[in-house]
Enzyme design. Structure first.
Site, mmCIF file in Angstrom:
data_model
loop_
_atom_site.group_PDB
_atom_site.id
_atom_site.type_symbol
_atom_site.label_atom_id
_atom_site.label_comp_id
_atom_site.label_asym_id
_atom_site.label_seq_id
_atom_site.Cartn_x
_atom_site.Cartn_y
_atom_site.Cartn_z
ATOM 1 N N ASP A 261 0.823 -1.223 0.000
ATOM 2 C CA ASP A 261 0.000 0.000 0.000
ATOM 3 C C ASP A 261 0.854 1.269 0.000
ATOM 4 O OD1 ASP A 261 -2.444 -1.325 0.083
ATOM 5 O OD2 ASP A 261 -2.416 -1.490 2.260
ATOM 6 N N GLU A 315 3.646 -3.282 -5.990
ATOM 7 C CA GLU A 315 4.032 -4.674 -5.795
ATOM 8 C C GLU A 315 5.548 -4.731 -5.962
ATOM 9 O OE1 GLU A 315 1.754 -6.846 -4.815
ATOM 10 O OE2 GLU A 315 0.226 -5.305 -5.020
HETATM 11 N N1 SAH Z 1 -3.771 -7.261 6.617
HETATM 12 C C1 SAH Z 1 -5.142 -7.296 6.113
HETATM 13 C C2 SAH Z 1 -5.613 -5.955 5.530
HETATM 14 C C3 SAH Z 1 -4.753 -5.382 4.449
HETATM 15 S S1 SAH Z 1 -5.366 -3.846 3.809
HETATM 16 C C4 SAH Z 1 -5.271 -8.405 5.090
HETATM 17 O O1 SAH Z 1 -4.268 -8.859 4.582
HETATM 18 O O2 SAH Z 1 -6.392 -8.791 4.785
HETATM 19 C C5 SAH Z 1 -4.293 -2.668 4.601
HETATM 20 C C6 SAH Z 1 -4.672 -2.377 6.037
HETATM 21 O O3 SAH Z 1 -3.779 -1.369 6.536
HETATM 22 C C7 SAH Z 1 -6.074 -1.821 6.220
HETATM 23 O O4 SAH Z 1 -6.767 -2.609 7.163
HETATM 24 C C8 SAH Z 1 -5.847 -0.400 6.720
HETATM 25 O O5 SAH Z 1 -6.851 0.065 7.583
HETATM 26 C C9 SAH Z 1 -4.510 -0.537 7.416
HETATM 27 N N2 SAH Z 1 -3.820 0.745 7.603
HETATM 28 C C10 SAH Z 1 -3.709 1.773 6.714
HETATM 29 N N3 SAH Z 1 -3.017 2.786 7.249
HETATM 30 C C11 SAH Z 1 -2.666 2.393 8.499
HETATM 31 C C12 SAH Z 1 -1.941 3.025 9.567
HETATM 32 N N4 SAH Z 1 -1.447 4.248 9.406
HETATM 33 N N5 SAH Z 1 -1.777 2.352 10.726
HETATM 34 C C13 SAH Z 1 -2.286 1.101 10.889
HETATM 35 N N6 SAH Z 1 -2.979 0.446 9.906
HETATM 36 C C14 SAH Z 1 -3.166 1.099 8.740
#
Ligand code: SAH
Length: 351
Positions: A261, A315
Site C-alpha cells: 500500500d 508490488e
Molecule cells: N492485513 C489485512 C488488511 C490489508 S489492507 C489483510 O491482509 O487482509 C491494509 C490495512 O492497513 C487496512 O486494514 C488499513 O486500515 C490498514 N492501515 C492503513 N493505514 C494504516 C496506519 N497508518 N496504521 C495502521 N494500519 C493502517
C-alpha cells in the site's frame, strides 16, 4: 535463433491464444472493461441475492430493484455470455457458480469487490494516465483525500473494504496459517490486520499463540463487533497508527498486504517502527505477492497498477523486498510460497 516479438505472440506468450489475430486480442482486452462494469451493476442492484431461491423472470427482478426491464434483460444476457448468469428460459434468469459468488451472504462473496471495482477503484484506474505521468496516486484528486483517509471519512465504504479483504482472503488465510510454521512464537502482532481474519485463522491453527490485532481506530471498532468470541482471551485489539508506533512486547510481527500500500519511503517508515520494538531473535513475517520475473501472465502486475493509482503503493520483486527489508535493519531469511499466489517472507532483525 533470435526470438522476435511475432514468435512470442504466436507461441501464445502472456496467455494469448495462438490463433487469435492481434487486433482481435486487443479488442477482447478492451472489452474487459464492459464486463467489469456489468458485474458492478449486477452487484450494486443485488441481483444474485434475488436469485438465491432459484431462477426468476426479468420483469420481476426489474420491479424489485427499480430498473428498466428491457435494459436489465440486456445486462443479464451480456453477463450470461460470460457465464455469470444463465438464461434458463426466454427472459428468465438464474445463477451459475460464478453468479452465486456475487451473493452478499457468502463468506467468500465477490460483491464487495465488484462494488469497489465499480466505484472507488474505477475512479483510481480512470486516472492511470495521470498517475503514469506524475507517479502520484490519481485517487486523491477525485476522492479528495488519501484512500485510507477516505475510508475513515466514509465508514460504509470502509466496512466494504474490510469485508472485501476478509472475503477475498479466505483461501489465502487458510493457506498461510497451514503453510507457515508459527510454532515457537509467543505473541504475534498483525500490523494493519483489518478485521483480523488472517490472525484469527492463525490463532485457530496454533492454540498456544497470543494475537494482537493492530489497525486504525474505525477498523478496530468494526473488528471488535465481528471478532470470534471463541478466541476471547487470546486476541487483543489495539487501535493506532503504524506510522507513529506499533504495539510492543511481542516476539513476531505480521504485515499482510500492508507494504504494497506504500511507496518505499512510507513502507520503510513502517518497517523501521517494527524494527525499533522487535526483540533480538524475533520474526517479521510479510505476506505479499512477489512479482514474478519474466513475461508471464500475472495478476500481481495488474494489481500493481491499482496500487499505483489508488494508494501510491507498489508490488515488489524478491530483490526489492530484500533491499527494502535490509534498509530497515532486517535480513530476509526465507520466502515460503503458498498454493494461492501469496508468499510468506520471513525476516530477522540484524544485529
Ligand atoms: N492485513 C489485512 C488488511 C490489508 S489492507 C489483510 O491482509 O487482509 C491494509 C490495512 O492497513 C487496512 O486494514 C488499513 O486500515 C490498514 N492501515 C492503513 N493505514 C494504516 C496506519 N497508518 N496504521 C495502521 N494500519 C493502517
Amino acid at each position: 535463433m533470435k526470438e522476435t516479438a511475432g514468435d512470442v505472440a504466436s507461441s501464445g506468450g502472456a496467455g494469448i491464444p495462438p490463433t487469435e489475430p492481434p487486433r482481435a486480442t486487443l479488442t477482447r482486452m478492451l472489452m474487459g472493461q464492459a464486463v467489469a462494469r456489468a458485474l458492478y451493476v449486477a452487484a450494486r442492484l443485488g441481483i444474485a441475492d434475488l436469485l438465491a431461491g432459484g431462477p426468476r423472470p426479468v420483469d420481476e427482478l426489474a420491479e424489485a430493484v427499480g430498473a428498466d426491464a428491457g435494459a436489465l434483460a440486456r445486462l443479464l444476457r451480456a453477463l450470461a455470455g460470460s457465464g455469470v448468469f444463465a438464461e434458463v428460459a426466454p427472459g428468465r434468469f438464474g445463477l451459475t457458480p460464478l453468479g452465486d459468488c456475487l451473493r452478499e451472504d457468502r463468506p467468500d462473496s465477490a460483491r464487495p469487490a465488484a462494488i469497489l471495482y465499480g466505484e472507488e477503484y474505477s475512479w483510481a484506474l480512470d486516472g492511470l494516465l495521470k498517475s503514469v505521468r506524475t507517479g502520484a496516486p490519481a485517487f486523491e484528486h477525485v476522492g479528495g483525500a488519501s484512500f485510507f483517509a477516505y475510508l475513515e471519512q466514509y465508514p460504509e465504504v470502509g466496512a466494504r473494504f474490510d469485508r472485501n479483504m476478509s472475503s477475498r482472503n479466505a483461501a489465502r488465510n487458510a493457506a498461510v496459517s497451514t503453510t507457515y510454521d508459527f510454532e515457537g512464537i509467543t505473541t504475534l502482532v498483525d500490523v494493519g490486520g483489518g478485521e483480523g481474519a488472517l490472525l484469527q485463522a492463525v490463532l485457530a491453527e496454533f492454540p498456544a499463540l497470543q494475537g494482537i490485532l493492530f489497525d486504525l481506530p474505525p477498523v478496530i471498532e468494526r473488528a471488535r463487533r465481528s471478532s470470534d468470541q471463541a478466541l476471547h482471551g487470546r486476541l487483543e485489539l489495539v487501535a493506532g497508527d503504524a506510522f507513529v508506533s506499533v504495539p510492543t512486547g511481542a516476539d513476531a510481527y505480521l504485515l499482510a498486504w500492508v507494504l504494497h500500500d506504500w511507496d518505499d519511503e512510507r513502507a520503510l517508515a513502517i518497517l523501521r517502527g517494527v524494527r525499533r520494538v522487535i526483540p533480538r531473535g524475533g520474526r517479521l513475517l510479510v505476506v505479499e505477492e512477489v512479482l514474478p520475473p519474466g513475461d508471464v501472465p500475472s495478476p500481481t502486475r495488474l494489481l500493481d497498477l491499482l496500487m499505483l493509482t489508488l494508494v501510491g503503493g507498489k508490488e515488489r520483486t524478491e530483490e526489492e523486498f530484500r533491499e527494502l527489508l535490509a534498509a530497515a535493519g532486517f535480513a530476509l531469511s526465507r520466502i515460503i510460497p503458498t498454493t494461492v499466489g501469496v508468499s510468506v517472507i520471513e525476516a530477522r532483525p540484524i544485529g
